[in-house]
Design an enzyme around this catalytic site. Structure first.
Site, PDB file in Angstrom:
ATOM      1  N   ASP A 433       0.816  -1.210   0.000  1.00 10.72           N
ATOM      2  CA  ASP A 433       0.000   0.000   0.000  1.00 10.72           C
ATOM      3  C   ASP A 433       0.856   1.270   0.000  1.00 10.72           C
ATOM      4  OD1 ASP A 433      -2.308   1.440   0.031  1.00 10.72           O
ATOM      5  OD2 ASP A 433      -3.064   0.644   1.922  1.00 10.72           O
ATOM      6  N   CYS A 474      -1.367  -1.111  -4.329  1.00 11.39           N
ATOM      7  CA  CYS A 474      -2.428  -0.229  -3.831  1.00 11.39           C
ATOM      8  C   CYS A 474      -1.815   1.147  -3.612  1.00 11.39           C
ATOM      9  CB  CYS A 474      -2.980  -0.806  -2.533  1.00 11.39           C
ATOM     10  SG  CYS A 474      -4.458   0.037  -1.933  1.00 11.39           S
ATOM     11  N   ARG A 489      -5.144  -2.396  -7.204  1.00 10.89           N
ATOM     12  CA  ARG A 489      -6.320  -1.594  -6.839  1.00 10.89           C
ATOM     13  C   ARG A 489      -6.445  -0.504  -7.875  1.00 10.89           C
ATOM     14  NH1 ARG A 489      -8.022  -0.741  -1.723  1.00 10.89           N
ATOM     15  NH2 ARG A 489      -8.581   1.390  -2.159  1.00 10.89           N
ATOM     16  N   ASP A 493     -10.624   3.940  -1.944  1.00 13.71           N
ATOM     17  CA  ASP A 493     -11.219   3.005  -0.995  1.00 13.71           C
ATOM     18  C   ASP A 493     -12.739   3.002  -1.089  1.00 13.71           C
ATOM     19  OD1 ASP A 493      -8.617   2.962  -0.176  1.00 13.71           O
ATOM     20  OD2 ASP A 493      -9.092   3.096   1.966  1.00 13.71           O
TER      21      ASP A 493
HETATM   22  C1  9PG Z   1      -5.094   0.976   5.516  1.00 11.64           C
HETATM   23  C2  9PG Z   1      -5.859   1.356   4.261  1.00 11.64           C
HETATM   24  C3  9PG Z   1      -6.471   0.134   3.561  1.00 11.64           C
HETATM   25  C4  9PG Z   1      -7.072   0.577   2.250  1.00 11.64           C
HETATM   26  C5  9PG Z   1      -6.027   1.289   1.418  1.00 11.64           C
HETATM   27  C6  9PG Z   1      -5.469   2.475   2.177  1.00 11.64           C
HETATM   28  O1  9PG Z   1      -4.905   9.489   2.435  1.00 11.64           O
HETATM   29  N1  9PG Z   1      -5.033   8.712   3.382  1.00 11.64           N
HETATM   30  O2  9PG Z   1      -4.858   9.077   4.569  1.00 11.64           O
HETATM   31  C7  9PG Z   1      -5.407   7.349   3.135  1.00 11.64           C
HETATM   32  C8  9PG Z   1      -5.603   6.484   4.184  1.00 11.64           C
HETATM   33  C9  9PG Z   1      -5.974   5.163   3.940  1.00 11.64           C
HETATM   34  C10 9PG Z   1      -6.119   4.736   2.642  1.00 11.64           C
HETATM   35  C11 9PG Z   1      -5.935   5.602   1.594  1.00 11.64           C
HETATM   36  C12 9PG Z   1      -5.565   6.916   1.830  1.00 11.64           C
HETATM   37  O3  9PG Z   1      -6.481   3.428   2.367  1.00 11.64           O
HETATM   38  O4  9PG Z   1      -6.538   1.679   0.203  1.00 11.64           O
HETATM   39  O5  9PG Z   1      -7.582  -0.532   1.536  1.00 11.64           O
HETATM   40  O6  9PG Z   1      -5.502  -0.859   3.352  1.00 11.64           O
HETATM   41  O7  9PG Z   1      -4.933   2.031   3.412  1.00 11.64           O
HETATM   42  O8  9PG Z   1      -4.569   2.109   6.128  1.00 11.64           O
END
Ligand code: 9PG
Length: 756
Positions: A433, A474, A489, A493
Site C-alpha cells: 500500500d 495499492c 487496486r 477506498d
Molecule cells: C489501511 C488502508 C487500507 C485501504 C487502502 C489504504 O490518504 N489517506 O490518509 C489514506 C488512508 C488510507 C487509505 C488511503 C488513503 O487506504 O486503500 O484498503 O488498506 O490504506 O490504512
C-alpha cells in the site's frame, strides 16, 4: 497487402492495410491516418525540452530501415536521426500489417557539451498540423486515466473544467509528481489517454513502457476543438554528458474505429511490452480493513477463521490489514493489539486451510517509527536536505510519514529482508500500500528518475516475495507498476457508505473513501483488467449491520465486481452477515477473470459494461450511479447478438423470457441491472442461473445433447452451492431445476416435454 514503403528525397511514405503514414525527413514531422475511419493526425514532432525551450529536429536523415521483432510480432522499423548542432534526435517508427497504430521510440543525444534535459516530448499543435476525428468537436471526449490507484478516472468533454485539489496533502497522494495540474483549457492524463466521440472512434496516445520516466499526455482544448497535444516523458532534469543518450519511453499512437476501445488496445500492448504476469486465476479472500480498520486485534482475525468455515474452498486468503504493526515502517514489531506478533496468527490462518495475507506500506516510515529514527539517511530528502513528507494520516499515531528512498542500498536490503521474513512466516499474499511514496520528487541517493527508483524498490519486493506470492499494488502509480504486481487496486477506498460528501468537497477530486467513488473507477478502468494485471475493485461489503449501505447499494457493488471480472475480497465481520447476504457473496466466488468491454463513453463514467461469454451469450451490466431514477435501455444488438435473445435478470433471479429487440426499465438511483442474454436459436443452452453472478460463465462445465435426445449438464463450482438453473434442453421445453451440490454435479435432463 503488407507494409509498403516508398522513399523520396524529402519524405517516407508507408501504407499498411489499416494506415497511411508519412514522415517528413527534414523535420521528423509525422502524419498518420486511418484508412477506414477518417481519423488523422499530421505534424507530430519529437523534441527535447532543454531549460524550458523546445528543441526540434532539423536536417534529419534516414538512419536505418528494416524488419524488427517486437513484443507484438514483427514490424517494419524506420529509424531517423536529425542533428541540431550539439543535439541529435532519433526517432524510430514501428508499423506492422495488423496494427491499428504505430509504436514510436525517440531519444536525444548530446554531441557537444553536457546538457540538462527537462523532458522528451512528442508534440502536435494546430499551428503545425491537422487533427481529424469523427463527429463534431463538441462531442469529443478526453479520457483521464489518473496517476495512481486512488486517483479518479473518467471522461471529460473538451474544455469542460476539471476539479483541481487545493490541499497539498491530497495532491501529494493522488497526483503524479511530474504531472502538470489541469486548468481551464488544459486536460491532462497520466500514462495514456484517448480522445474520441462516443461510438465514433478516435485516437489514443499511451506510453507502452514505464521503466524509468514518468509520463503523461497533455491536451489543450476548448469546446471548439483540440489545439495542442503533448505526450511527455519527464526527464527530471537529467544531466546528459557529452555523447550520452536519453531514451523516451516507447509510445503508442492508435487510431480507432467506432467499435474499438483504444484504452484496451493500449493496455494490451503495454502489458505485453512490460511482460505483465497476468494470472489466469486470482485467489479470493477476506480482508480485515473495512470492518475493523486500525482497531483490529489478533483475536478478531482468529474469530473470523471460525466464521469463514462455510466459505471454505471458496475464499482462499485471509489478509490482515493495517493495525498489526508497532508503527508504520516497523513491520516486524507487533503493535499492542497483536501481543504475540504475526507468527502464531500466520500459523493459525494456514492451519485453518487458508493462505495468509498481510498488508504493508513498504515505502512509508512514520515519524514515530524506529525505522525513521534509526535510519534517517534511508529517507527520501528534498533539495534542502529535509525528509520529504509523503502522507499525513489522521488515523495513525505519529501521523506524519516520510518516504523511503529505494535507491539507498541499505534501505533496499532492509526492504528485501522485511518481505523475506514475512514470507518465512508463511505469508504469500501481500497487499502493498501507499506505493506512490517511492516515486515522489526528491534528491535521491542515486540520481534516478522517479519511475526507475520506484521499480527498483518494487522489483526488490517482488523478488523477495518469490514467484509463488500474490502481490496486490495499492495507492500505486499505474504505469511503473506494470509487470511487478499480480493485481492492482484501480480505485479509491470503498466504505460502508455510498457517498462521502463532506470529504469529497474537501478533497475536491472525488477520491475519499465511498462505495460510489470506488465503483466509478472500476467502471472507468475496466479495460485494464487481465491486460496489465488483475483489477482489484476493492472489497465487497455485504454485512446487514454496521453499514449505511442499502440492500440495493450492496447488490450494485456486487454486480459491478462480477461484471468487472476482478479480484473478489470480502471485508466484513461475518458475524454481521445474514444468510441472504452470505448467499450473495457466494455468488461472486470465484471471480470470473473475464475482461468486460465498455459499451459507451457518453457520460463521465461508463455506466454500461458487457462481457462476451464462451457459449456465445453475454453478461450485460447497466448501473445508475446518479441520484434520480433513470429510464434505461439495453440493446443486445450492441453486443453483437442478432435476433431474439433469452434474457435472465441475475440480481432479481428472474427469467425475463424471449426478447425480440431491446429491454427497457426504470433503474432506481444506485441500482444495477445485471442480465444474462443468450441467443435464442442456440440449443442446448443455459438460460439463467442463481448460482453465480457471472451468469453461467463459470458454473457450466458441460452442456450437450446425448444420442437419445436427453441433455447432459455438468455444473462445477467450488464449495457448497444451492440454487436454480434454467436450461433449454436439446429438445423439448425449458426446464428450471433446483440444485444443491458440493464442487460438482452431473445431471441428465430427460427429453420429456414439459418437465419441471
Ligand atoms: C489501511 C488502508 C487500507 C485501504 C487502502 C489504504 O490518504 N489517506 O490518509 C489514506 C488512508 C488510507 C487509505 C488511503 C488513503 O487506504 O486503500 O484498503 O488498506 O490504506 O490504512
Amino acid at each position: 497487402m503488407g507494409v509498403e514503403v516508398e522513399r523520396s528525397n524529402d519524405r517516407l511514405h508507408v501504407t499498411t492495410p489499416a494506415l497511411t503514414l508519412e514522415v517528413e525527413r527534414a523535420t521528423l514531422s509525422l502524419s498518420v491516418a486511418s484508412r477506414a475511419h477518417g481519423v488523422r493526425i499530421s505534424g507530430l514532432r519529437p523534441c527535447a525540452l532543454v531549460r524550458g525551450a523546445r528543441r526540434f529536429a532539423r536536417d534529419a536523415r534516414l538512419d536505418g530501415f528494416g524488419e524488427i521483432r517486437t513484443r507484438h510480432g514483427s514490424a517494419t522499423r524506420l529509424e531517423l536521426v536529425a542533428t541540431d548542432g550539439a543535439l541529435a534526435l532519433r526517432l524510430g517508427v514501428d508499423v506492422a500489417e495488423s496494427w491499428s497504430g504505430v509504436a514510436l521510440d525517440f531519444a536525444v543525444e548530446t554531441r557537444g557539451d553536457a546538457l540538462e534535459i527537462d523532458a522528451l516530448e512528442l508534440v502536435w499543435s494546430d499551428a503545425d498540423g491537422a487533427l481529424a476525428l469523427p463527429g463534431p468537436p463538441s462531442a469529443w471526449r478526453f479520457f483521464r486515466l489518473g496517476y495512481q490507484s486512488w486517483s479518479p478516472a473518467g471522461w471529460v468533454a473538451l474544455g469542460e473544467p476539471e476539479p483541481r485539489p487545493r490541499l497539498r496533502r491530497v495532491r501529494t497522494v493522488n497526483c503524479g509528481p511530474e504531472t502538470p495540474e489541469p486548468r481551464p483549457g488544459r486536460h491532462v492524463s497520466d500514462f495514456a489517454t484517448c480522445l474520441r466521440s462516443p461510438s465514433r472512434g478516435g485516437l489514443t496516445l499511451g506510453f507502452l513502457t514505464h521503466e524509468r520516466l514518468l509520463c503523461h499526455v497533455e491536451c489543450s482544448a476548448s469546446a471548439a476543438g483540440v489545439s495542442a497535444l503533448v505526450a511527455r516523458c519527464s526527464a527530471e532534469r537529467a544531466q546528459l554528458r557529452e555523447g550520452a543518450a536519453l531514451r523516451a519511453e516507447r509510445l503508442w499512437l492508435g487510431l480507432e474505429g467506432p467499435a474499438d476501445d483504444g484504452i484496451a488496445t493500449w493496455a494490451e500492448r503495454a502489458g505485453a511490452e512490460m511482460s505483465a504476469p497476468v494470472p489466469q486465476r486470482a485467489p479470493a479472500g477476506w480482508c480485515s480493513w473495512y470492518h475493523f480498520f486500525t482497531r483490529v486485534r489478533a483475536s478478531d482475525v482468529s474469530r473470523q477463521l471460525a466464521q469463514l468455515a462455510p466459505l471454505r474452498g471458496q475464499l482462499e486468503v485471509v489478509q490482515i490489514d493495517d493495525g498489526y504493526q508497532a508503527a508504520v515502517g516497523d513491520w516486524l514489531e507487533p503493535g499492542a493489539r497483536f501481543p504475540d506478533g504475526l507468527a502464531p496468527l500466520a500459523r493459525e490462518i494456514r492451519d485453518a486451510g487458508f493462505r495468509a495475507g498481510i498488508w504493508l506500506a513498504p515505502f512509508l516510515a512514520s515519524r514515530a517509527s524506529r525505522l525513521a529514527r534509526e535510519h534517517p539517511d534511508w529517507l527520501l530528502h528534498d533539495e534542502r536536505g529535509k525528509p520529504v513528507r509523503a502522507l499525513w494520516n489522521p488515523s495513525w499515531k505519529g501521523r506524519l510519514c516520510y518516504a523511503l528512498d529505494p535507491t539507498h542500498p541499505e534501505a533496499l536490503v532492509w526492504l528485501r529482508d522485511v518481505v523475506a521474513r514475512l514470507r518465512a512466516l508463511g505469508f504469500d499474499y501481500f497487499k502493498l500500500d501507499f506505493l506512490y511514496a517511492a516515486a515522489l520528487a526528491g534528491a535521491r541517493r542515486e540520481a534516478l528518475p522517479g519511475a526507475a527508483a520506484y521499480r527498483r524498490g518494487l522489483g526488490a519486493i517482488r523478488e523477495a516475495a518469490g514467484p509463488e506470492s500474490f502481490l496486490v499494488g495499492c495507492g500505486a502509480p499505474l504505469g511503473p507498476s506494470i509487470g511487478l504486481v499480480d493485481a492492482m487496486r484501480i480505485g479509491p477506498d470503498t466504505a460502508p457508505a455510498w457517498r462521502a460528501r463532506l470529504a469529497d468537497a474537501l478533497y475536491v477530486i472525488p477520491s475519499a473513501p465511498s462505495a460510489r467513488n470506488a465503483l466509478r473507477n472500476v467502471l472507468a478502468r475496466a479495460a485494464l483488467h487481465q491486460r496489465l494485471w488483475v483489477n482489484d475493485p476493492d472489497c465487497a461489503l455485504v454485512r446487514d449491520r454496521r453499514t449505511r449501505l442499502s440492500r440495493t447499494e450492496v447488490e450494485t457493488f456486487a454486480a459491478v465486481i462480477a461484471a468487472s471480472g476482478g479480484l473478489v475480497v470480502d471485508s466484513d465481520d461475518l458475524a454481521c452477515v445474514g444468510p441472504e447476504r452470505l448467499a450473495l457473496l457466494r455468488r461472486l466466488l470465484p471471480a470470473s477473470g473475464r475482461t468486460p468491454r465498455v459499451a459507451d463513453v457518453a457520460g463521465k463514467i461508463p455506466e454500461e459494461l458487457w462481457v462476451p461469454l464462451p457459449d456465445a451469450s453475454v453478461l450485460a451490466l447497466r448501473v445508475n450511479l446518479g441520484e434520480r431514477p433513470e429510464r434505461v435501455r439495453l440493446d443486445p444488438a450492441r453486443y453483437g447478438l442478432a435476433g431474439p435473445v433469452r434474457a435472465y435478470d441475475l440480481l432479481a433471479d428472474r427469467d425475463l423470457g424471449t426478447v425480440a429487440s431491446g429491454l427497457e426499465r426504470e433503474l432506481a438511483p444506485h441500482a444495477a441491472w445485471l442480465l444474462r442474454l443468450a441467443p435464442w436459436s442456440t440449443r442446448p443452452a443455459l438460460i439463467g442461473s442463481s448460482l453465480h453472478l457471472g451468469g453461467g460463465a463459470l458454473e457450466v462445465a458441460r452442456l450437450r445433447p446425448n444420442a437419445d435426445g436427453s441433455t447432459q449438464l455438468r455444473l462445477r463450482l467450488p464449495g457448497a452451492r444451492a440454487g436454480r438453473v434454467i436450461v433449454a434442453p436439446a429438445q423439448g421445453v425449458e426446464v428450471s431445476v433446483g440444485v444443491a451440490f458440493d464442487d460438482d454435479l452431473e445431471l441428465v435432463l430427460p427429453r420429456a416435454d414439459g418437465a419441471g
